[in-house]
Motif scaffolding. Structure first.
Motif, PDB file in Angstrom:
ATOM      1  N   ASP A 136      35.761  46.313  27.325  1.00 19.44           N
ATOM      2  CA  ASP A 136      36.216  47.127  28.455  1.00 19.44           C
ATOM      3  C   ASP A 136      37.588  46.612  28.875  1.00 19.44           C
ATOM      4  O   ASP A 136      38.047  45.571  28.384  1.00 19.44           O
ATOM      5  CB  ASP A 136      35.212  47.075  29.610  1.00 19.44           C
ATOM      6  CG  ASP A 136      35.315  48.290  30.543  1.00 19.44           C
ATOM      7  OD1 ASP A 136      36.214  49.140  30.346  1.00 19.44           O
ATOM      8  OD2 ASP A 136      34.490  48.379  31.470  1.00 19.44           O
ATOM      9  N   ASP A 137      38.248  47.333  29.782  1.00 22.18           N
ATOM     10  CA  ASP A 137      39.590  46.891  30.173  1.00 22.18           C
ATOM     11  C   ASP A 137      39.554  45.775  31.209  1.00 22.18           C
ATOM     12  O   ASP A 137      40.282  44.785  31.088  1.00 22.18           O
ATOM     13  CB  ASP A 137      40.442  48.078  30.677  1.00 22.18           C
ATOM     14  CG  ASP A 137      39.888  48.730  31.930  1.00 22.18           C
ATOM     15  OD1 ASP A 137      38.661  48.665  32.158  1.00 22.18           O
ATOM     16  OD2 ASP A 137      40.686  49.303  32.695  1.00 22.18           O
ATOM     17  N   THR A 141      33.456  42.911  39.280  1.00 20.62           N
ATOM     18  CA  THR A 141      32.167  42.356  39.722  1.00 20.62           C
ATOM     19  C   THR A 141      31.209  42.117  38.550  1.00 20.62           C
ATOM     20  O   THR A 141      30.211  41.416  38.692  1.00 20.62           O
ATOM     21  CB  THR A 141      31.454  43.320  40.683  1.00 20.62           C
ATOM     22  OG1 THR A 141      31.104  44.514  39.965  1.00 20.62           O
ATOM     23  CG2 THR A 141      32.334  43.670  41.872  1.00 20.62           C
ATOM     24  N   THR A 144      29.566  46.965  35.815  1.00 22.19           N
ATOM     25  CA  THR A 144      29.679  47.894  34.674  1.00 22.19           C
ATOM     26  C   THR A 144      29.241  47.221  33.378  1.00 22.19           C
ATOM     27  O   THR A 144      28.384  47.739  32.646  1.00 22.19           O
ATOM     28  CB  THR A 144      31.148  48.366  34.544  1.00 22.19           C
ATOM     29  OG1 THR A 144      31.543  48.974  35.770  1.00 22.19           O
ATOM     30  CG2 THR A 144      31.303  49.330  33.381  1.00 22.19           C
TER      31      THR A 144
HETATM   32  C1  PRP Z   1      36.624  50.242  36.139  1.00 25.74           C
HETATM   33  C2  PRP Z   1      37.077  49.413  34.966  1.00 25.74           C
HETATM   34  C3  PRP Z   1      35.812  48.696  34.535  1.00 25.74           C
HETATM   35  C4  PRP Z   1      35.075  48.492  35.848  1.00 25.74           C
HETATM   36  C5  PRP Z   1      35.177  47.076  36.325  1.00 25.74           C
HETATM   37  O1  PRP Z   1      35.979  51.406  35.654  1.00 25.74           O
HETATM   38  O2  PRP Z   1      37.567  50.250  33.909  1.00 25.74           O
HETATM   39  O3  PRP Z   1      35.029  49.500  33.672  1.00 25.74           O
HETATM   40  O4  PRP Z   1      35.697  49.374  36.808  1.00 25.74           O
HETATM   41  O5  PRP Z   1      34.514  46.900  37.563  1.00 25.74           O
HETATM   42  P1  PRP Z   1      33.183  46.065  37.735  1.00 25.74           P
HETATM   43  O6  PRP Z   1      33.291  44.794  36.903  1.00 25.74           O
HETATM   44  O7  PRP Z   1      33.153  45.756  39.193  1.00 25.74           O
HETATM   45  O8  PRP Z   1      32.034  46.919  37.301  1.00 25.74           O
HETATM   46  P2  PRP Z   1      35.682  52.695  36.535  1.00 25.74           P
HETATM   47  O9  PRP Z   1      34.197  52.794  36.713  1.00 25.74           O
HETATM   48  O10 PRP Z   1      36.510  52.662  37.769  1.00 25.74           O
HETATM   49  O11 PRP Z   1      36.089  53.973  35.715  1.00 25.74           O
HETATM   50  P3  PRP Z   1      36.911  54.372  34.405  1.00 25.74           P
HETATM   51  O12 PRP Z   1      36.884  53.285  33.373  1.00 25.74           O
HETATM   52  O13 PRP Z   1      36.141  55.570  33.955  1.00 25.74           O
HETATM   53  O14 PRP Z   1      38.307  54.675  34.867  1.00 25.74           O
END
Ligand code: PRP
Ligand code: MG
Length: 188
Positions: A136-137, A141, A144
């Motif tokens: 993931d990018d 927290t 995801t």
């Molecule tokens: C963002 C990002 C990660 C996640 C990180 O995705 O790309 O996937 O949040 O946050 P976390 O560690 O707190 O879970 P987002 O759900 O905003 O959507 P996208 O990737 O579809 O733009």
């Protein structure tokens, strides 16, 4: 040549008060748009065994990256996961947001600041014992990626490592994903 973390830091753009007041959003889109930075990011994500001894220990030989398939998380993870898979010589499997996958699937809920969201994975997309690099990018927290890890493991596959471009350590994602190996190219 700049070290990769410095290169990413020099190109990423901080956006104050997005998506809400008080939050500084690290926008990586200019990093992905830069040919050299994108190539080095993809190469770094594709080679966790180079910097992580726990991934290195999973390799069966020089040509084995330590994983059999790359799993990417919708949406921003998709930009990376396919490129990483191509670089590593594996296939790529999508973890999608709810309602997008057409066939038999499993689901995992995860917490957002307000409410919950759901990620899904096709039941036949991974097999027992298959080694997965989860991409993931951003690791914030860990909600995801924690849900994605749960889906991968529910199918009996094994997470070799979790690889991200940016880790925001103040938000505790690495701890949330323990004992999995987290490989971050930039920590800020
Ligand atoms: C963002 C990002 C990660 C996640 C990180 O995705 O790309 O996937 O949040 O946050 P976390 O560690 O707190 O879970 P987002 O759900 O905003 O959507 P996208 O990737 O579809 O733009
Ligand atoms: Mg995302």
């Amino acid at each position: 040549e700049l070290p990769l973390d410095e290169l990413i830091a020099s190109i990423a753009v901080d956006v104050p008060d997005f998506p809400e007041p008080g939050v500084v959003f690290r926008d990586l889109t200019p990093v992905f748009a830069d040919a050299e930075a994108f190539r080095r990011v993809v190469d770094g994500l594709a080679a966790p065994a180079r910097t992580d001894p726990r991934v290195a220990a999973l390799r069966s030989g020089q040509d084995d990256p330590g994983f059999d398939v790359v799993v990417g998380v919708e949406a921003r993870g998709f930009l990376l996961a396919a490129a990483v898979a191509l670089a590593a010589g594996t296939g790529v499997v999508p973890v999608r947001k709810a309602g997008k996958l057409p066939r038999e699937r499993i689901s995992a809920d995860y917490a957002l600041e307000y409410g919950t969201a759901t990620l899904e994975l096709h039941t036949d997309s991974l097999h027992k014992g298959q080694r997965v690099l989860l991409v993931d990018d951003v690791l914030a927290t860990g909600g995801t990626l924690g849900a994605a890890v749960g889906l991968v493991e529910q199918l009996g596959a094994v997470v070799s490592a979790v690889a991200v471009v940016v880790e925001l350590p103040a938000l505790g994602g690495r701890e949330a994903l323990a004992p999995h190996s987290v490989h971050a190219l930039w920590t800020t």
